[in-house]
Scaffold this active site. Sequence first.
Site, PDB file in Angstrom:
ATOM      1  N   HIS A 277       0.816  -1.226   0.000  1.00 26.14           N
ATOM      2  CA  HIS A 277       0.000   0.000   0.000  1.00 26.14           C
ATOM      3  C   HIS A 277       0.848   1.273   0.000  1.00 26.14           C
ATOM      4  O   HIS A 277       0.290   2.381  -0.032  1.00 26.14           O
ATOM      5  CB  HIS A 277      -0.947   0.022   1.205  1.00 26.14           C
ATOM      6  CG  HIS A 277      -1.967  -1.080   1.203  1.00 26.14           C
ATOM      7  ND1 HIS A 277      -2.830  -1.297   0.164  1.00 26.14           N
ATOM      8  CD2 HIS A 277      -2.237  -2.051   2.115  1.00 26.14           C
ATOM      9  CE1 HIS A 277      -3.610  -2.345   0.430  1.00 26.14           C
ATOM     10  NE2 HIS A 277      -3.262  -2.819   1.612  1.00 26.14           N
TER      11      HIS A 277
ATOM     12  N   ASP B 148      -2.401 -10.733  -2.277  1.00 24.62           N
ATOM     13  CA  ASP B 148      -2.954 -10.238  -1.013  1.00 24.62           C
ATOM     14  C   ASP B 148      -4.446  -9.963  -1.241  1.00 24.62           C
ATOM     15  O   ASP B 148      -4.872  -9.648  -2.360  1.00 24.62           O
ATOM     16  CB  ASP B 148      -2.216  -8.944  -0.626  1.00 24.62           C
ATOM     17  CG  ASP B 148      -2.626  -8.387   0.730  1.00 24.62           C
ATOM     18  OD1 ASP B 148      -1.895  -8.606   1.714  1.00 24.62           O
ATOM     19  OD2 ASP B 148      -3.689  -7.715   0.804  1.00 24.62           O
TER      20      ASP B 148
ATOM     21  N   HIS C 241      -6.131  -7.481  -0.506  1.00 26.81           N
ATOM     22  CA  HIS C 241      -6.384  -6.067  -0.834  1.00 26.81           C
ATOM     23  C   HIS C 241      -5.601  -5.651  -2.078  1.00 26.81           C
ATOM     24  O   HIS C 241      -4.539  -6.197  -2.358  1.00 26.81           O
ATOM     25  CB  HIS C 241      -5.963  -5.170   0.340  1.00 26.81           C
ATOM     26  CG  HIS C 241      -6.604  -5.543   1.640  1.00 26.81           C
ATOM     27  ND1 HIS C 241      -5.955  -6.306   2.593  1.00 26.81           N
ATOM     28  CD2 HIS C 241      -7.833  -5.270   2.134  1.00 26.81           C
ATOM     29  CE1 HIS C 241      -6.766  -6.492   3.629  1.00 26.81           C
ATOM     30  NE2 HIS C 241      -7.919  -5.880   3.377  1.00 26.81           N
TER      31      HIS C 241
ATOM     32  N   ASP D 118      -4.052 -12.895   3.473  1.00 24.69           N
ATOM     33  CA  ASP D 118      -5.278 -12.446   4.139  1.00 24.69           C
ATOM     34  C   ASP D 118      -6.541 -12.763   3.352  1.00 24.69           C
ATOM     35  O   ASP D 118      -7.645 -12.451   3.812  1.00 24.69           O
ATOM     36  CB  ASP D 118      -5.201 -10.954   4.521  1.00 24.69           C
ATOM     37  CG  ASP D 118      -4.646 -10.081   3.426  1.00 24.69           C
ATOM     38  OD1 ASP D 118      -4.401 -10.582   2.310  1.00 24.69           O
ATOM     39  OD2 ASP D 118      -4.454  -8.867   3.683  1.00 24.69           O
TER      40      ASP D 118
ATOM     41  N   TYR E 118      -3.445 -12.089   8.751  1.00 22.99           N
ATOM     42  CA  TYR E 118      -3.602 -11.631  10.131  1.00 22.99           C
ATOM     43  C   TYR E 118      -4.198 -12.653  11.081  1.00 22.99           C
ATOM     44  O   TYR E 118      -4.337 -12.380  12.262  1.00 22.99           O
ATOM     45  CB  TYR E 118      -4.439 -10.342  10.130  1.00 22.99           C
ATOM     46  CG  TYR E 118      -3.858  -9.317   9.185  1.00 22.99           C
ATOM     47  CD1 TYR E 118      -2.756  -8.556   9.564  1.00 22.99           C
ATOM     48  CD2 TYR E 118      -4.353  -9.171   7.885  1.00 22.99           C
ATOM     49  CE1 TYR E 118      -2.177  -7.654   8.683  1.00 22.99           C
ATOM     50  CE2 TYR E 118      -3.785  -8.259   6.996  1.00 22.99           C
ATOM     51  CZ  TYR E 118      -2.691  -7.513   7.403  1.00 22.99           C
ATOM     52  OH  TYR E 118      -2.111  -6.635   6.532  1.00 22.99           O
TER      53      TYR E 118
HETATM   54  C1  SP5 Z   1      -0.974  -5.109   3.958  1.00 21.40           C
HETATM   55  C2  SP5 Z   1      -2.417  -5.192   4.248  1.00 21.40           C
HETATM   56  O1  SP5 Z   1      -3.007  -6.270   4.172  1.00 21.40           O
HETATM   57  N1  SP5 Z   1      -3.029  -4.085   4.619  1.00 21.40           N
HETATM   58  C3  SP5 Z   1      -4.401  -4.162   4.875  1.00 21.40           C
HETATM   59  C4  SP5 Z   1      -4.887  -2.893   5.390  1.00 21.40           C
HETATM   60  C5  SP5 Z   1      -6.345  -2.933   5.481  1.00 21.40           C
HETATM   61  N2  SP5 Z   1      -6.742  -2.280   6.650  1.00 21.40           N
HETATM   62  C6  SP5 Z   1      -8.088  -1.914   6.614  1.00 21.40           C
HETATM   63  C7  SP5 Z   1      -8.545  -1.835   8.013  1.00 21.40           C
HETATM   64  C8  SP5 Z   1      -9.935  -1.469   8.109  1.00 21.40           C
HETATM   65  C9  SP5 Z   1     -10.561  -1.874   9.377  1.00 21.40           C
HETATM   66  N3  SP5 Z   1      -9.726  -2.517  10.345  1.00 21.40           N
HETATM   67  C10 SP5 Z   1     -10.386  -2.615  11.618  1.00 21.40           C
HETATM   68  C11 SP5 Z   1     -11.214  -3.836  11.723  1.00 21.40           C
HETATM   69  C12 SP5 Z   1     -12.073  -3.737  12.934  1.00 21.40           C
HETATM   70  N4  SP5 Z   1     -12.773  -4.973  13.129  1.00 21.40           N
HETATM   71 ZN    ZN Z   2      -4.058  -7.158   2.674  1.00 16.63          ZN
END
Ligand code: SP5
Ligand code: ZN
Length: 365
Positions: free
Chosen positions: A176, A212, A214, A302, A340
């Site tokens: 990202h 990934d 995302h 993920d 994660y």
């Molecule tokens: C490298 C990578 O996989 N980055 C992913 C970043 C995505 N993060 C978005 C987070 C949005 C919400 N996170 C909080 C979840 C609450 N349950």
């Molecule tokens: Zn990701």
Amino acid sequence: MAVEGGALEVPVVWDADCLLHRPAGEVWLGERIDGTEVPERATVILQKLTEAGARVVPPAVHDEAALLAVHDRELVEHLATVWADWEASGFPADFGRDRVVPYVFPTAAMLAGLPCRLPTATHAQVGRYCYDTMTLVGPGSWEAIRAAAGCARTAAELITADAAVAYALCRPPGHHAGPTGYGGSCYLNNAAVAAQALRHAGAERIAVVDIDAHHGNGTQAIFYGRPDVYYGSVHVDPGAGWFPHYMGFADERGNGAGIDANRNVPLAPGSGDDAWLDAVGLLCDDVRAFGVEAIVLSLGVDAAAADPESPLQVTADGYRAAGELIGSLGPVAAIQEGGYDLDSLGDYVLAALAGVAAGRAAASS
Ligand code: SP5
Ligand code: ZN
């Protein structure tokens, strides 16, 4: 998970400095919550790969030139110095603000056509580089950021020196992070550093394949106008409400000389192995048609069914199959991105790497 045929024949590039980054949560919709990009991610992956018999190797000495090949100098210097500036400004000691987080963002809407100045206050400078509130910086972050990029570069150098496959256990992740800014738990773009290192070593054409969950908006941005580095990504549809929200759509096909060297395959939330592997296959067809000397695999796991950050439902066998498809394309430098779910993370990474090694072995026999 057992690896058929004995030890995992993939060198694992690892630097314990990657554990020094402790973001200690993220600011999610205005509140600090526990984050999922924790040091234990790296620990569980390392343990699983070591158990599978993989050889662990340290990164070669890293220099700034590799970082400056894909990022603006101001971004690199910001990341290297912002924690010290934050501390010197008294935020941790006087205000209990123990991590760097932006609060003003100089968006196009705010600037209204005026050039973006560098503001005086440290806490105002952060929003010039960091585009979200989920990507905190603390003591030790820079050491880990730099170490992760060094691991990626070394993995690229290993496949240049004829390892069929190499894996960099990078933390924090990188896809990202763009040429001038960071976010999404990423700071510097490890995969882009690896791709650029392969170019530097003499490869004319490279592909970055990003599995990934995302979209890797940073990697896309770095190579968007370039005809020498293909970027292809399968990810959960940002149009269905998922990060990074503003990019990752199918009509983003590259710019100028880079037209047709960018491909996004967004998938509906809930998609599983069948749809996901079809998309990976499509990216592989692209890479074959493009013609490359090496592949950088942005290996986020993920998309796993149990992962808390994505609604995709891919199995470990799905990741193994994806690895085989990608390994059949050419030498692979695999770079750790997201993933994660601490309970399944190691199995997924092992499955993917075993697949890449098997696909490579089958293609070169
Ligand atoms: C490298 C990578 O996989 N980055 C992913 C970043 C995505 N993060 C978005 C987070 C949005 C919400 N996170 C909080 C979840 C609450 N349950
Ligand atoms: Zn990701």
